[in-house]
Scaffold this motif. Structure first.
Motif, PDB file in Angstrom:
ATOM      1  N   ALA A   1      30.035 -92.748  59.587  1.00  0.00           N
ATOM      2  CA  ALA A   1      30.176 -93.391  60.820  1.00  0.00           C
ATOM      3  C   ALA A   1      31.131 -92.738  61.615  1.00  0.00           C
ATOM      4  N   PRO A   2      30.787 -92.724  62.978  1.00  0.00           N
ATOM      5  CA  PRO A   2      31.940 -92.127  63.877  1.00  0.00           C
ATOM      6  C   PRO A   2      33.135 -93.066  63.697  1.00  0.00           C
ATOM      7  N   SER A   3      34.334 -92.450  63.977  1.00  0.00           N
ATOM      8  CA  SER A   3      35.352 -93.208  63.852  1.00  0.00           C
ATOM      9  C   SER A   3      36.594 -92.660  65.120  1.00  0.00           C
ATOM     10  N   ASP A   4      37.248 -93.352  65.750  1.00  0.00           N
ATOM     11  CA  ASP A   4      38.367 -93.106  66.762  1.00  0.00           C
ATOM     12  C   ASP A   4      39.716 -92.738  66.008  1.00  0.00           C
ATOM     13  N   THR A   5      39.659 -93.065  64.646  1.00  0.00           N
ATOM     14  CA  THR A   5      40.823 -92.892  63.830  1.00  0.00           C
ATOM     15  C   THR A   5      40.451 -92.002  62.574  1.00  0.00           C
ATOM     16  N   PRO A   6      40.328 -90.688  62.648  1.00  0.00           N
ATOM     17  CA  PRO A   6      39.998 -89.891  61.370  1.00  0.00           C
ATOM     18  C   PRO A   6      41.180 -90.058  60.461  1.00  0.00           C
ATOM     19  N   VAL A   7      40.592 -89.986  59.261  1.00  0.00           N
ATOM     20  CA  VAL A   7      41.582 -89.989  57.906  1.00  0.00           C
ATOM     21  C   VAL A   7      41.191 -88.865  57.315  1.00  0.00           C
ATOM     22  N   HIS A   8      42.416 -88.196  57.037  1.00  0.00           N
ATOM     23  CA  HIS A   8      42.160 -86.701  56.232  1.00  0.00           C
ATOM     24  C   HIS A   8      41.526 -87.079  54.968  1.00  0.00           C
ATOM     25  N   GLY A   9      40.385 -86.111  54.650  1.00  0.00           N
ATOM     26  CA  GLY A   9      39.847 -86.259  53.387  1.00  0.00           C
ATOM     27  C   GLY A   9      38.925 -87.340  53.142  1.00  0.00           C
ATOM     28  N   PHE A  10      38.533 -88.007  54.291  1.00  0.00           N
ATOM     29  CA  PHE A  10      37.505 -89.046  54.307  1.00  0.00           C
ATOM     30  C   PHE A  10      36.149 -88.530  53.974  1.00  0.00           C
ATOM     31  N   THR A  11      35.607 -87.569  54.654  1.00  0.00           N
ATOM     32  CA  THR A  11      34.369 -87.138  54.508  1.00  0.00           C
ATOM     33  C   THR A  11      34.164 -86.627  53.166  1.00  0.00           C
ATOM     34  N   ARG A  12      35.078 -85.930  52.684  1.00  0.00           N
ATOM     35  CA  ARG A  12      34.914 -85.568  51.286  1.00  0.00           C
ATOM     36  C   ARG A  12      35.005 -86.636  50.242  1.00  0.00           C
ATOM     37  N   ALA A  13      35.684 -87.383  50.560  1.00  0.00           N
ATOM     38  CA  ALA A  13      35.479 -88.732  49.716  1.00  0.00           C
ATOM     39  C   ALA A  13      34.131 -89.249  49.519  1.00  0.00           C
ATOM     40  N   VAL A  14      33.481 -89.420  50.855  1.00  0.00           N
ATOM     41  CA  VAL A  14      32.179 -89.890  51.064  1.00  0.00           C
ATOM     42  C   VAL A  14      31.249 -89.029  50.300  1.00  0.00           C
ATOM     43  N   ILE A  15      31.291 -87.896  50.623  1.00  0.00           N
ATOM     44  CA  ILE A  15      30.374 -86.870  49.901  1.00  0.00           C
ATOM     45  C   ILE A  15      30.426 -87.185  48.228  1.00  0.00           C
ATOM     46  N   THR A  16      31.737 -87.315  47.894  1.00  0.00           N
ATOM     47  CA  THR A  16      31.992 -87.427  46.487  1.00  0.00           C
ATOM     48  C   THR A  16      31.198 -88.605  45.815  1.00  0.00           C
TER      49      THR A  16
ATOM     50  N   VAL B   1      21.187 -75.015  60.094  1.00  0.00           N
ATOM     51  CA  VAL B   1      21.910 -73.698  59.712  1.00  0.00           C
ATOM     52  C   VAL B   1      23.301 -73.795  60.781  1.00  0.00           C
ATOM     53  N   GLY B   2      23.280 -74.611  61.836  1.00  0.00           N
ATOM     54  CA  GLY B   2      24.369 -74.639  62.669  1.00  0.00           C
ATOM     55  C   GLY B   2      25.439 -75.527  62.507  1.00  0.00           C
ATOM     56  N   ASN B   3      25.232 -76.417  61.279  1.00  0.00           N
ATOM     57  CA  ASN B   3      26.194 -77.516  60.896  1.00  0.00           C
ATOM     58  C   ASN B   3      27.244 -76.782  59.799  1.00  0.00           C
ATOM     59  N   LYS B   4      28.037 -75.964  60.677  1.00  0.00           N
ATOM     60  CA  LYS B   4      29.061 -75.220  59.585  1.00  0.00           C
ATOM     61  C   LYS B   4      30.082 -76.282  58.944  1.00  0.00           C
ATOM     62  N   ALA B   5      30.339 -77.199  59.309  1.00  0.00           N
ATOM     63  CA  ALA B   5      31.311 -78.173  58.811  1.00  0.00           C
ATOM     64  C   ALA B   5      30.825 -78.753  57.508  1.00  0.00           C
ATOM     65  N   VAL B   6      29.370 -79.122  57.599  1.00  0.00           N
ATOM     66  CA  VAL B   6      28.785 -79.724  56.201  1.00  0.00           C
ATOM     67  C   VAL B   6      28.506 -78.646  55.240  1.00  0.00           C
TER      68      VAL B   6
END
Length: 183
Positions: free
Chosen positions: A104-119, A140-145
């Motif tokens: 989900a989009p967020s205005d207040t990013p949390v460090h490590g959040f997306t990695r915790a989600v994929i885990t 192929v263009g989604n380098k972050a993922v």
């Protein structure tokens, strides 16, 4: 509800998606500029509801809502690549499970959040003993993922051409996932 996944940022649960009840929330997520790779930027609410009703009706494709401490924070789809998404694009093996996820989009990013989600997503998928390998096919263009996938054990195999995008076909075995999260 699934068995909780406890992390440093909170406790995740994954529940089946309600295609009607969750559609307004999903509509906000999938049409947000940060969800460009989800390819639903122009979708109307009824388009989102129709898409997720179709997924709910499929025996080979399932959608789930991820909650952090009770609040919805991600969407996850699990599919059988023998019948959905990758038909004719690679040779599936027994125990292959396809996966998509959207934070989900967020205005207040949390460090490590997306990695915790994929885990949490990967733990959910590998909780099924029949799952031997998770398959993904991000743009192929989604380098972050791509970097995130590699961090949890995915190994890119090759680029493939899907009808809607050029994708990077990648695989993660249970062993590679366990090694990656233990590191």
């Amino acid at each position: 509800m699934t068995t909780p996944t406890r992390t440093a940022i909170g406790t995740f649960h994954i529940r089946p998606l309600d295609p009607v009840g969750d559609a307004p929330l999903l509509h906000r997520w999938v049409t947000h500029p940060k969800a460009a790779f989800w390819m639903m930027q122009e979708a109307k609410l009824h388009d989102v509801e129709r898409e997720y009703r179709a997924i709910a009706a499929s025996e080979h494709h399932h959608a789930y809502l991820g909650l952090l401490d009770g609040e919805p924070v991600f969407l996850m789809e699990r599919y059988d690549p023998r019948y959905i998404e990758l038909v004719g694009l690679y040779e599936p093996e027994p125990g292959d499970v396809g996966m998509h996820f959207l934070v989900a989009p967020s205005d207040t990013p949390v460090h490590g959040f997306t990695r915790a989600v994929i885990t949490a997503v990967m733990e959910y998928l590998f909780a099924d003993p029949a799952t031997r390998r998770v398959v993904v096919e991000p743009d192929v263009g989604n380098k972050a993922v791509h970097a995130l996938n590699e961090a949890v054990g995915f190994v890119p195999e090759r680029e493939i051409q899907k009808p809607e995008k050029k994708a990077l076909l990648s695989f993660c075995t249970r062993e590679r996932f366990e090694k990656a999260v233990a590191a």
